[in-house]
Design an enzyme around this catalytic site. Structure first.
Site, mmCIF file in Angstrom:
data_model
loop_
_atom_site.group_PDB
_atom_site.id
_atom_site.type_symbol
_atom_site.label_atom_id
_atom_site.label_comp_id
_atom_site.label_asym_id
_atom_site.label_seq_id
_atom_site.Cartn_x
_atom_site.Cartn_y
_atom_site.Cartn_z
ATOM 1 N N CYS A 104 0.867 -1.179 0.000
ATOM 2 C CA CYS A 104 0.000 0.000 0.000
ATOM 3 C C CYS A 104 0.903 1.229 0.000
ATOM 4 O O CYS A 104 2.119 1.111 0.157
ATOM 5 C CB CYS A 104 -0.859 0.041 1.263
ATOM 6 S SG CYS A 104 -1.875 -1.423 1.483
ATOM 7 N N ARG A 115 1.331 1.617 -5.947
ATOM 8 C CA ARG A 115 1.478 0.660 -4.845
ATOM 9 C C ARG A 115 0.133 0.043 -4.424
ATOM 10 O O ARG A 115 0.110 -0.871 -3.599
ATOM 11 C CB ARG A 115 2.090 1.359 -3.619
ATOM 12 C CG ARG A 115 3.424 1.979 -3.882
ATOM 13 C CD ARG A 115 3.930 2.696 -2.638
ATOM 14 N NE ARG A 115 4.170 1.765 -1.562
ATOM 15 C CZ ARG A 115 5.285 1.082 -1.390
ATOM 16 N NH1 ARG A 115 6.278 1.231 -2.250
ATOM 17 N NH2 ARG A 115 5.417 0.265 -0.378
ATOM 18 N N TRP A 140 -3.897 -1.567 -1.210
ATOM 19 C CA TRP A 140 -3.867 -2.780 -2.030
ATOM 20 C C TRP A 140 -4.163 -3.902 -1.047
ATOM 21 O O TRP A 140 -3.311 -4.305 -0.265
ATOM 22 C CB TRP A 140 -2.487 -2.931 -2.676
ATOM 23 C CG TRP A 140 -2.471 -4.023 -3.674
ATOM 24 C CD1 TRP A 140 -2.906 -3.951 -4.964
ATOM 25 C CD2 TRP A 140 -2.015 -5.357 -3.473
ATOM 26 N NE1 TRP A 140 -2.760 -5.173 -5.557
ATOM 27 C CE2 TRP A 140 -2.226 -6.050 -4.677
ATOM 28 C CE3 TRP A 140 -1.482 -6.036 -2.391
ATOM 29 C CZ2 TRP A 140 -1.902 -7.377 -4.824
ATOM 30 C CZ3 TRP A 140 -1.158 -7.366 -2.536
ATOM 31 C CH2 TRP A 140 -1.361 -8.017 -3.758
ATOM 32 N N ASN A 190 1.064 0.167 5.985
ATOM 33 C CA ASN A 190 1.456 -0.646 4.828
ATOM 34 C C ASN A 190 2.198 -1.848 5.367
ATOM 35 O O ASN A 190 3.192 -1.690 6.085
ATOM 36 C CB ASN A 190 2.369 0.187 3.910
ATOM 37 C CG ASN A 190 3.091 -0.675 2.890
ATOM 38 O OD1 ASN A 190 2.569 -1.688 2.442
ATOM 39 N ND2 ASN A 190 4.307 -0.281 2.543
ATOM 40 N N GLY A 191 1.736 -3.056 5.045
ATOM 41 C CA GLY A 191 2.419 -4.265 5.514
ATOM 42 C C GLY A 191 1.414 -5.312 5.939
ATOM 43 O O GLY A 191 0.222 -5.223 5.602
ATOM 44 N N GLU A 206 9.790 -20.239 -19.153
ATOM 45 C CA GLU A 206 9.447 -18.879 -18.726
ATOM 46 C C GLU A 206 10.486 -17.876 -19.255
ATOM 47 O O GLU A 206 10.140 -16.768 -19.668
ATOM 48 C CB GLU A 206 9.340 -18.828 -17.190
ATOM 49 C CG GLU A 206 9.203 -17.460 -16.562
ATOM 50 C CD GLU A 206 7.971 -16.679 -17.022
ATOM 51 O OE1 GLU A 206 7.105 -17.250 -17.698
ATOM 52 O OE2 GLU A 206 7.929 -15.473 -16.725
ATOM 53 N N LYS A 246 9.651 -14.614 -21.553
ATOM 54 C CA LYS A 246 10.044 -13.241 -21.196
ATOM 55 C C LYS A 246 10.741 -12.580 -22.377
ATOM 56 O O LYS A 246 10.463 -11.442 -22.711
ATOM 57 C CB LYS A 246 11.003 -13.221 -19.986
ATOM 58 C CG LYS A 246 10.424 -13.429 -18.632
ATOM 59 C CD LYS A 246 9.613 -12.284 -18.072
ATOM 60 C CE LYS A 246 8.180 -12.367 -18.520
ATOM 61 N NZ LYS A 246 7.282 -13.222 -17.818
ATOM 62 N N GLU A 262 8.260 -11.799 -25.220
ATOM 63 C CA GLU A 262 7.268 -10.775 -24.861
ATOM 64 C C GLU A 262 7.803 -9.359 -24.978
ATOM 65 O O GLU A 262 7.115 -8.484 -25.473
ATOM 66 C CB GLU A 262 6.850 -10.947 -23.385
ATOM 67 C CG GLU A 262 5.763 -11.933 -23.121
ATOM 68 C CD GLU A 262 5.328 -11.900 -21.665
ATOM 69 O OE1 GLU A 262 6.198 -12.071 -20.790
ATOM 70 O OE2 GLU A 262 4.140 -11.709 -21.413
ATOM 71 N N HIS A 289 15.398 -34.406 -30.270
ATOM 72 C CA HIS A 289 14.241 -34.900 -31.015
ATOM 73 C C HIS A 289 13.715 -33.859 -32.001
ATOM 74 O O HIS A 289 12.600 -34.006 -32.504
ATOM 75 C CB HIS A 289 13.130 -35.329 -30.042
ATOM 76 C CG HIS A 289 13.552 -36.431 -29.122
ATOM 77 N ND1 HIS A 289 13.816 -37.714 -29.567
ATOM 78 C CD2 HIS A 289 13.788 -36.453 -27.793
ATOM 79 C CE1 HIS A 289 14.173 -38.473 -28.543
ATOM 80 N NE2 HIS A 289 14.182 -37.722 -27.455
ATOM 81 N N LYS A 316 -2.024 -6.462 -19.432
ATOM 82 C CA LYS A 316 -1.689 -7.016 -18.110
ATOM 83 C C LYS A 316 -2.760 -8.001 -17.663
ATOM 84 O O LYS A 316 -2.461 -9.005 -17.023
ATOM 85 C CB LYS A 316 -1.560 -5.866 -17.110
ATOM 86 C CG LYS A 316 -1.006 -6.277 -15.755
ATOM 87 C CD LYS A 316 0.453 -6.664 -15.835
ATOM 88 C CE LYS A 316 0.993 -7.231 -14.549
ATOM 89 N NZ LYS A 316 2.191 -8.046 -14.762
HETATM 90 O O1 M6R Z 1 -3.076 -12.768 -14.566
HETATM 91 P P1 M6R Z 1 -2.639 -14.139 -14.999
HETATM 92 O O2 M6R Z 1 -1.508 -14.666 -14.212
HETATM 93 O O3 M6R Z 1 -3.793 -15.106 -15.043
HETATM 94 O O4 M6R Z 1 -2.161 -13.938 -16.490
HETATM 95 C C1 M6R Z 1 -1.817 -15.011 -17.306
HETATM 96 C C2 M6R Z 1 -1.028 -14.530 -18.484
HETATM 97 O O5 M6R Z 1 -1.810 -13.679 -19.283
HETATM 98 C C3 M6R Z 1 0.246 -13.796 -18.074
HETATM 99 O O6 M6R Z 1 1.021 -14.586 -17.242
HETATM 100 C C4 M6R Z 1 1.064 -13.402 -19.300
HETATM 101 O O7 M6R Z 1 1.613 -14.530 -19.876
HETATM 102 C C5 M6R Z 1 2.105 -12.360 -18.894
HETATM 103 N N1 M6R Z 1 2.226 -11.365 -19.890
HETATM 104 C C6 M6R Z 1 3.437 -12.949 -18.609
HETATM 105 O O8 M6R Z 1 4.471 -12.067 -18.525
#
Ligand code: M6R
Length: 614
Positions: free
Chosen positions: A2, A27, A79, A103-104, A487, A491, A494, A510, A609
């Site tokens: 927060c 935050r 938050w 906050n905490g 992952e 990254k 993306e 393979h 997001k």
């Molecule tokens: O909010 P969520 O964790 O359900 O979102 C899932 C994906 O849309 C999310 O992880 C997406 O792959 C991100 N952009 C990863 O960086």
């Protein structure tokens, strides 16, 4: 996470506090509030409080309807962690003449609530914070002035806090205190400021003091007096900040993503806080979101998720199988709904989502619910759609993640999966107390090793520069490092728009091996564990075909330097916990490649997001 602000001086402070909160809205933004006090107009006035649900704009609108007067005040943008985002749960919380923002997370809030209830205290919110307001009030009733009352109350509190407190009896002061959550003091001319982060005070002053853990400050218009909780005087000079306000909003980092990568040790601490019972080698049952009767029925654990969250579940599955001996499966949520999965009341379906709003995951959860499965959500955003639909939730407490590419939410999901697996293993007896104690001890030490890994930032940056001109990259891992490789590839694609594949290293021969030549960077995640020898062979195979290999390996590995082209040595941790460490150089690598390419790191093209379309 927060945001808190405070002001004491000669100006009417409501608008000033709102301005500070606006700079802290990153935050938290599910509710906000202010409390102000008139300092000296001759008559004693009660504290004025205004709170509103939703973004800060709602508080501003409420303030227009009902302006608050006063030259001493505190404010909060929330938050939610304990209690839904409602007006009664919004801060400030008031008890008698005391108003407080926090906050905490107060770890012993349930024990404190029992104690205060027995004394007849009535509560008006579901928050952990309200306990602190009542504790201070109890000390005030015993005759202690505000500074003393806060110190005495906080001595009874376990957990993370940054607090700012005002007292109708002493309207010329604010008392602030900190433990584990940040708190900045700003020095003005005849006025003083407090805030969770530097940007909130920077328009007014660049002279700041960062309060340390266990310190309490008494702020008046003329300055601050700092003491430790046990009353020892602290003398420290303020320092001068040279960043611009825009830089400061990201804590001095160029992008939110980089800031969030660096926040991970703190985020993991918050995920673990109050949940690990080291003495009994267990997870505190009330924190996991599942009752014992539900757990006793479980014969299989099914993880559903999308994107980065689905990569966390690949780790979760391995842990549930190895620590709890329960068969486990992972499924992409969008595929789960597209077929007729065979699940029922003996299955525990765990939906993992940082936003808690991803439509594919929500739809999959509804399918599981219709089939009578037991449900649990692992989410970051409290009271979002997925935890609500599941009816049982384990929150990761990573704080808001602004960068679209998930980083701290991912590693806190790994932590949540780990705690769930330990919990299940301890319930069914597969995991002994001693083994759990050892693993949990290593787990609570992770933030320390993550900090040491973050110190590799400059080295990773140098390695990233040549990668920026690549067209493709291959990420390899085995065992617990497989999810990290996948992952890592996500990254990179993306945020840098470079094509990348994450592969189980054993699968390379393979098919993907056909891609390897001198133009194909290969990033091998190969910490010391039982898969090491095998992945070392895969690296040799890539090198034999001119592949350029960057290895993420354990410090002390004396042979990898002769095999790989470049090595990022990371701290040694329990082999089961290496993903928390190996994730970090991969996140930094993607970040710096993207930054060298000049892409929009925090808001990459075509992505959102929160994905609320199927
Ligand atoms: O909010 P969520 O964790 O359900 O979102 C899932 C994906 O849309 C999310 O992880 C997406 O792959 C991100 N952009 C990863 O960086």
């Amino acid at each position: 996470m927060c945001g808190i602000v405070g002001y004491v001086g000669n100006q009417e402070c409501a608008d000033l506090l709102v301005d500070g909160l606006r700079r802290l809205e990153y935050r938290g933004y599910d509710s906000a509030g202010l409390a102000t006090l008139v300092r000296s107009d001759g008559e004693k006035r009660p504290i004025e409080v205004l709170r509103a649900v939703g973004k800060l704009g709602n508080l501003v609108a409420a303030l227009r309807e009902r302006p608050l007067k006063g030259t001493t005040g505190i404010g909060h943008t929330r938050w939610a962690t304990h209690g839904r985002p409602t007006e009664v749960n919004a801060h400030p919380h008031v008890a008698g003449p005391i108003a407080l923002v926090h906050n905490g997370i107060i770890e012993n809030h349930l024990a404190l609530k029992r104690e205060l209830s027995a004394e007849g205290v009535k509560f008006s919110s579901d928050t952990d914070t309200e306990m602190v307001a009542h504790l201070i009030h109890r000390e005030a009733k015993a005759g202690h002035e505000l500074f003393v009352a806060v110190k005495r109350a906080l001595a009874q509190v376990h957990g993370a806090y940054a607090v700012a407190v005002i007292d109708q009896r002493q309207p010329d002061r604010i008392v602030v205190a900190k433990n584990a959550s940040p708190l900045v003091i700003g020095f003005g001319d005849g006025e003083m400021f407090a805030a969770s982060d530097i940007p909130a005070v920077l328009p007014y002053t660049n002279r700041v003091l960062l309060l340390e853990d266990g310190e309490v400050g008494l702020l008046t218009a003329d300055g601050i007096q700092v003491e430790s909780l046990d009353g020892k005087k602290v003398e420290r000079e303020p320092r001068t900040i040279t960043w611009s306000a825009a830089q400061a909003e990201k804590g001095g980092f160029k992008h939110f993503m980089l800031k969030e990568i660096h926040e991970q040790p703190r985020a993991i601490e918050d995920t673990l806080r109050g949940r690990v019972d080291l003495a009994n080698g267990d997870i505190i049952a009330s924190e996991i979101g599942l009752d014992e009767a539900t757990v006793a029925k479980v014969q299989r654990v099914y993880f559903i998720a999308c994107g980065t969250s689905s990569h966390a579940t690949l780790y979760g599955r391995q842990l549930v199988e190895s620590l709890a001996g329960i068969p486990s499966q992972c499924e992409l949520a969008s595929e789960f709904v597209g077929r007729d999965p065979v699940i029922g009341p003996t299955d525990l379906v765990v939906a993992v989502s940082q936003s808690g709003e991803t439509l594919d995951t929500l739809a999959a959860l509804k399918v599981a619910k219709e089939k009578g499965a037991q449900l649990l959500a692992i989410a970051n955003v409290i009271h979002s759609a997925i935890p609500r639909a599941a009816g049982a939730a384990f929150y990761t407490h990573a704080g808001p993640e602004i960068g679209v590419a998930s980083t701290k939410c991912f590693t806190t999901q790994l932590a949540a999966c780990l705690l769930l697996a330990v919990y299940l293993g301890r319930r069914n007896g597969k995991l002994s107390k001693e083994k759990a104690q050892e693993l949990l001890q290593h787990t609570v030490e992770l933030p320390h090793h993550m900090r040491a890994t973050l110190a590799l930032d400059d080295l990773v940056r140098d390695l990233a520069r040549p990668l920026a001109s690549s067209h493709s990259a291959l990420f390899l891992g085995r065992g617990v490092s497989f999810p990290i490789a996948v992952e890592g590839a996500l990254k990179l694609k993306e945020i840098s728009y470079i094509h990348a594949e994450g592969y189980a290293a054993g699968e390379m021969k393979h098919g993907p091996i056909a891609l390897i030549d001198a133009n194909m960077p290969v990033i091998a995640v190969m910490p010391d564990d039982r898969s090491y020898e095998k992945i070392a062979s895969n690296v040799q195979e890539a090198r034999a075909r001119d592949g350029v290999v960057i290895a993420i390996a354990t410090r002390g590995n004396s042979e990898i330097g002769a095999i790989a082209n470049k090595v990022i040595y990371v701290p040694k941790v329990d082999p089961l916990l290496s993903p928390f460490i190996t994730s970090i150089p991969l996140q930094l690598l993607s970040y710096y490649v993207a930054d060298f390419k000049g892409t929009d790191v925090d808001q990459p093209r075509n992505l959102a997001k929160t994905v609320t379309v199927e």
